[in-house]
Write an enzyme that holds these catalytic residues in place. Sequence first.
Site, PDB file in Angstrom:
ATOM      1  N   PHE A  29       0.850  -1.191   0.000  1.00 44.69           N
ATOM      2  CA  PHE A  29       0.000   0.000   0.000  1.00 44.69           C
ATOM      3  C   PHE A  29       0.885   1.240   0.000  1.00 44.69           C
ATOM      4  O   PHE A  29       1.790   1.371   0.822  1.00 44.69           O
ATOM      5  CB  PHE A  29      -0.903   0.022   1.231  1.00 44.69           C
ATOM      6  CG  PHE A  29      -2.235  -0.627   1.006  1.00 44.69           C
ATOM      7  CD1 PHE A  29      -3.385   0.137   0.864  1.00 44.69           C
ATOM      8  CD2 PHE A  29      -2.344  -2.011   0.931  1.00 44.69           C
ATOM      9  CE1 PHE A  29      -4.613  -0.454   0.645  1.00 44.69           C
ATOM     10  CE2 PHE A  29      -3.569  -2.612   0.713  1.00 44.69           C
ATOM     11  CZ  PHE A  29      -4.714  -1.832   0.575  1.00 44.69           C
ATOM     12  N   CYS A  35      -5.924  15.212   0.424  1.00 46.58           N
ATOM     13  CA  CYS A  35      -7.188  14.873  -0.233  1.00 46.58           C
ATOM     14  C   CYS A  35      -7.869  16.162  -0.671  1.00 46.58           C
ATOM     15  O   CYS A  35      -7.679  17.219  -0.063  1.00 46.58           O
ATOM     16  CB  CYS A  35      -8.090  14.093   0.718  1.00 46.58           C
ATOM     17  SG  CYS A  35      -9.657  13.557  -0.043  1.00 46.58           S
ATOM     18  N   CYS A  50     -16.311  15.476   2.517  1.00 44.61           N
ATOM     19  CA  CYS A  50     -16.243  14.188   3.211  1.00 44.61           C
ATOM     20  C   CYS A  50     -16.010  14.452   4.686  1.00 44.61           C
ATOM     21  O   CYS A  50     -14.974  14.993   5.074  1.00 44.61           O
ATOM     22  CB  CYS A  50     -15.108  13.340   2.638  1.00 44.61           C
ATOM     23  SG  CYS A  50     -14.921  11.741   3.475  1.00 44.61           S
ATOM     24  N   CYS A  53     -14.025  10.586   7.190  1.00 45.70           N
ATOM     25  CA  CYS A  53     -12.762   9.879   6.957  1.00 45.70           C
ATOM     26  C   CYS A  53     -12.164   9.413   8.281  1.00 45.70           C
ATOM     27  O   CYS A  53     -12.116  10.171   9.253  1.00 45.70           O
ATOM     28  CB  CYS A  53     -11.778  10.790   6.236  1.00 45.70           C
ATOM     29  SG  CYS A  53     -10.211   9.996   5.831  1.00 45.70           S
ATOM     30  N   ASP A  54     -11.676   8.173   8.327  1.00 49.39           N
ATOM     31  CA  ASP A  54     -11.087   7.628   9.549  1.00 49.39           C
ATOM     32  C   ASP A  54      -9.591   7.386   9.374  1.00 49.39           C
ATOM     33  O   ASP A  54      -8.990   6.580  10.077  1.00 49.39           O
ATOM     34  CB  ASP A  54     -11.790   6.332   9.976  1.00 49.39           C
ATOM     35  CG  ASP A  54     -11.676   5.224   8.937  1.00 49.39           C
ATOM     36  OD1 ASP A  54     -11.130   5.482   7.841  1.00 49.39           O
ATOM     37  OD2 ASP A  54     -12.132   4.106   9.204  1.00 49.39           O
ATOM     38  N   THR A  55      -8.972   8.097   8.415  1.00 49.27           N
ATOM     39  CA  THR A  55      -7.566   7.888   8.096  1.00 49.27           C
ATOM     40  C   THR A  55      -6.777   9.182   8.252  1.00 49.27           C
ATOM     41  O   THR A  55      -7.251  10.252   7.872  1.00 49.27           O
ATOM     42  CB  THR A  55      -7.416   7.386   6.641  1.00 49.27           C
ATOM     43  OG1 THR A  55      -8.208   6.205   6.479  1.00 49.27           O
ATOM     44  CG2 THR A  55      -5.976   7.067   6.321  1.00 49.27           C
ATOM     45  N   GLU A 120      -7.368   3.238  -5.167  1.00 50.44           N
ATOM     46  CA  GLU A 120      -8.594   3.489  -4.408  1.00 50.44           C
ATOM     47  C   GLU A 120      -8.797   4.997  -4.422  1.00 50.44           C
ATOM     48  O   GLU A 120      -8.014   5.747  -3.849  1.00 50.44           O
ATOM     49  CB  GLU A 120      -8.463   2.967  -2.982  1.00 50.44           C
ATOM     50  CG  GLU A 120      -8.281   1.457  -2.922  1.00 50.44           C
ATOM     51  CD  GLU A 120      -8.110   0.930  -1.507  1.00 50.44           C
ATOM     52  OE1 GLU A 120      -7.909   1.757  -0.582  1.00 50.44           O
ATOM     53  OE2 GLU A 120      -8.172  -0.297  -1.330  1.00 50.44           O
ATOM     54  N   HIS A 215      -9.096  -5.773   7.848  1.00 49.58           N
ATOM     55  CA  HIS A 215      -7.778  -5.429   8.393  1.00 49.58           C
ATOM     56  C   HIS A 215      -7.892  -4.862   9.810  1.00 49.58           C
ATOM     57  O   HIS A 215      -7.007  -5.053  10.629  1.00 49.58           O
ATOM     58  CB  HIS A 215      -7.062  -4.436   7.478  1.00 49.58           C
ATOM     59  CG  HIS A 215      -7.838  -3.216   7.137  1.00 49.58           C
ATOM     60  ND1 HIS A 215      -8.961  -3.242   6.352  1.00 49.58           N
ATOM     61  CD2 HIS A 215      -7.666  -1.901   7.492  1.00 49.58           C
ATOM     62  CE1 HIS A 215      -9.430  -2.019   6.203  1.00 49.58           C
ATOM     63  NE2 HIS A 215      -8.677  -1.203   6.903  1.00 49.58           N
TER      64      HIS A 215
END
Length: 221
Positions: A29, A35, A50, A53-55, A120, A215
């Site tokens: 990855f 973003c 958005c 987002c959890d990143t 992605e 994951h």
Amino acid sequence: MATEKQFRVKEAFYTLQGEGARSGRASVFIRFSKCNLWNGREKDRLASVCQFCDTDITGIDGENGGEYSLDALVNLANALWPDKSNGHPYVVFTGGEPALQLTESLVARFKSEGFETAVESNGTLPLPTNLDWVCISPKGQSTLVIDHCDELKLVYPQIDLAPENVLHIKASHYFISPMAEFDVVNSGSIIRENMQAATQYCLENPQWRMSIQTHKLLGIN
């Protein structure tokens, strides 16, 4: 002399793909920083397109993060993949929004090194045409420029975007992914109510399949 393009990478790591049609596949990855739908700052979340987002998508301070030339980024991926004689090398470009940085020349270079290439993306920006696999995950009221892909993955439920609103996108696979908590430090956790709602939607609309973030259940990146 032109300055060589530098790719800003939040993190890069070797793991198992956790979602969608290729769930469970060994993958490198590469998470690009930044973003176009959220700047990554908590104070600006609710004003963003958005909001869930959890990143962690800001900066270049993650695992193997940094600014890389094209050659250096390919070399990093080669170093992360364990053994090219054992399984076909596979790289996933993600973000943030990878389309802000991803180029056809970068994809071509990875392919010349034997990597199968996937992305992605949120679908709001054009993507290189030479990718092997495209996963689109629309967010809120964003304007989409991608109308076909290999895999359409919709985080569910979204207040301002229902699954029927994205069925104009032609895909080989349609996935519903239960929305997780907004926890960029601990990578989020699945909300039980959202899991139940997503399950019910898939039962009532069998064109869609469930995609769980395995994951996170396995405790890996």
